[in-house]
Write an enzyme that holds these catalytic residues in place. Structure first.
Site, short mmCIF file in Angstrom:
data_model
loop_
_atom_site.label_atom_id
_atom_site.label_comp_id
_atom_site.label_asym_id
_atom_site.label_seq_id
_atom_site.Cartn_x
_atom_site.Cartn_y
_atom_site.Cartn_z
N ARG A 146 0.87 -1.12 -0.10
CA ARG A 146 0.04 0.05 0.20
C ARG A 146 0.92 1.09 0.04
O ARG A 146 2.03 1.12 0.39
CB ARG A 146 -1.02 0.07 1.44
CG ARG A 146 -1.72 -1.07 1.44
CD ARG A 146 -2.45 -1.03 2.74
NE ARG A 146 -3.45 -2.18 2.80
CZ ARG A 146 -3.13 -3.52 3.19
NH1 ARG A 146 -1.90 -3.63 3.86
NH2 ARG A 146 -4.03 -4.55 3.48
N HIS A 241 -3.65 3.50 -5.42
CA HIS A 241 -3.79 1.81 -5.48
C HIS A 241 -3.60 1.28 -6.69
O HIS A 241 -3.62 0.00 -6.77
CB HIS A 241 -5.18 1.54 -4.56
CG HIS A 241 -4.97 1.15 -3.27
ND1 HIS A 241 -3.56 1.45 -2.35
CD2 HIS A 241 -5.63 0.42 -2.09
CE1 HIS A 241 -3.58 0.97 -1.01
NE2 HIS A 241 -4.80 0.53 -0.93
N ARG A 244 -0.81 -1.09 -6.95
CA ARG A 244 -1.10 -2.42 -6.31
C ARG A 244 -2.19 -3.41 -6.88
O ARG A 244 -1.78 -4.54 -6.94
CB ARG A 244 -1.61 -1.92 -4.87
CG ARG A 244 -2.16 -3.01 -3.64
CD ARG A 244 -2.50 -2.28 -2.48
NE ARG A 244 -3.24 -3.25 -1.45
CZ ARG A 244 -2.67 -4.09 -0.81
NH1 ARG A 244 -1.45 -4.21 -0.84
NH2 ARG A 244 -3.47 -4.94 0.06
N HIS A 267 -3.54 -9.27 2.92
CA HIS A 267 -5.14 -9.46 3.20
C HIS A 267 -5.40 -10.49 4.41
O HIS A 267 -4.92 -11.68 4.33
CB HIS A 267 -5.94 -10.07 1.68
CG HIS A 267 -6.14 -8.95 0.90
ND1 HIS A 267 -6.34 -9.05 -0.40
CD2 HIS A 267 -5.92 -7.38 0.85
CE1 HIS A 267 -6.27 -7.99 -1.25
NE2 HIS A 267 -5.80 -6.90 -0.41
N TYR A 276 -9.59 -10.05 -7.55
CA TYR A 276 -8.86 -9.88 -8.68
C TYR A 276 -8.98 -11.00 -9.95
O TYR A 276 -8.56 -10.76 -10.85
CB TYR A 276 -7.24 -9.70 -8.31
CG TYR A 276 -6.86 -8.57 -7.28
CD1 TYR A 276 -6.83 -7.37 -8.09
CD2 TYR A 276 -6.77 -8.87 -5.85
CE1 TYR A 276 -6.67 -6.34 -7.19
CE2 TYR A 276 -6.70 -7.51 -5.07
CZ TYR A 276 -6.63 -6.35 -5.87
OH TYR A 276 -6.28 -5.08 -5.20
#
Length: 295
Positions: A146, A241, A244, A267, A276
């Site tokens: 991040r 983001h 990322r 996560h 994703y």
């Protein structure tokens, strides 16, 4: 009511150990809520009711605030009232049984590999700030950390000889992430030639420095990525983001397993990482529609 907010954030910091960014988010939400209450003539927290909470959320909705914003505000208000009841400031919690607005899950915007290449080629390497920018962008795309984790990196968090970095994520959880050759090379170049020229002789341990020799901020990096996105003529909407999201999507497209990507992203729940997989399926459909002669 302001003192109660201070007591609440102190409780979150000391007893819950929440990060500074999370504390700021809670405080910002509650200051706005209290401001709304005062506009309604409410000066004591004991005077608030379920109707005031609903009215506040409706006001945010009328102003066009996103569902995610409403949901976050509801969570902040609910946690605040739970604290007030727990510490005997209130007898009952007016937020009980209020439903949290359901958040529509939107697929994250990602860059194509070509767009990433153009973005990463943007920073000029004849200037210390350019070397720093290149190192930051390469590191983001190489690790998927991040932006808050990137700017909080210290010199001791990067091990170029072993090829990994360690960062502190949400919930103060530390994780180790491998580095690729390109990221190692540019970070080494920055540490050897770029950072010494930005360093002002102070005891600053931050890895990435601004022109004052201090730790670069999230806002500072946001300006950096927007600048290079414009230079690269990238039309995809860029957010802090974006790299990322692109990191995770490109890994999965090239055969990485979901658990490994989950661990690298930090996560807690694999369902968060699964978004994703939807992105990769959508991209595959787009490629098929554009390239198959009978699509």
């Amino acid at each position: 009511m302001d003192l109660l907010i201070d007591n609440f954030t102190h409780f979150l910091a000391v007893e819950k150990g929440l990060a500074a960014n999370t504390l700021e988010s809670y405080q910002r939400d509650l200051v706005m809520y209290v401001s709304y209450l005062r506009d309604q003539g409410i000066e004591q927290i004991e005077q608030t009711s379920r109707a005031h909470i609903v009215g506040y959320l409706m006001m945010l909705q009328e102003k066009g605030r996103a569902t995610a914003t409403l949901s976050r505000n509801m969570a902040s208000i609910r946690a605040f009232y739970q604290f007030l009841v727990r510490d005997k400031y209130l007898d009952k919690d007016p937020s009980i049984h209020l439903e949290t607005p359901k958040i529509e899950k939107r697929l994250p915007k990602v860059l194509t590999i070509d767009e990433v290449e153009r973005l990463l080629e943007g920073p000029p390497l004849h200037h210390p700030a350019g070397i720093r920018d290149k190192a930051m962008l390469e590191l983001l795309y190489a690790t998927g950390i991040r932006v808050s984790e990137l700017v909080n990196l210290n010199l001791g968090d990067v091990n170029l000889e072993m090829g990994f970095l360690k960062c502190m994520g949400k919930g103060s959880k530390e994780r180790i992430i491998p580095l690729g050759k390109i990221a190692i090379e540019i970070v080494r170049q920055y540490m050897e030639t770029g950072r010494p020229r930005l360093f002002k002789g102070k005891t600053e341990t931050a890895l990435f420095l601004n022109h004052l020799g201090k730790r670069i901020s999230r806002q500072g990096f946001w300006k950096i990525i927007k600048k290079y996105a414009q230079q690269a003529n990238i039309r995809t909407e860029i957010t802090p983001h974006t790299l990322r999201h692109s990191f995770a999507t490109h890994l999965l497209e090239n055969g990485a397993d979901l658990r490994s990507v989950q661990e690298m992203l930090g996560h807690a729940d694999i369902s968060t990482t699964q978004i994703y997989t939807h992105v990769t399926r959508t991209r595959i459909k787009d490629v098929y529609a554009k390239t198959h002669p009978r699509a």
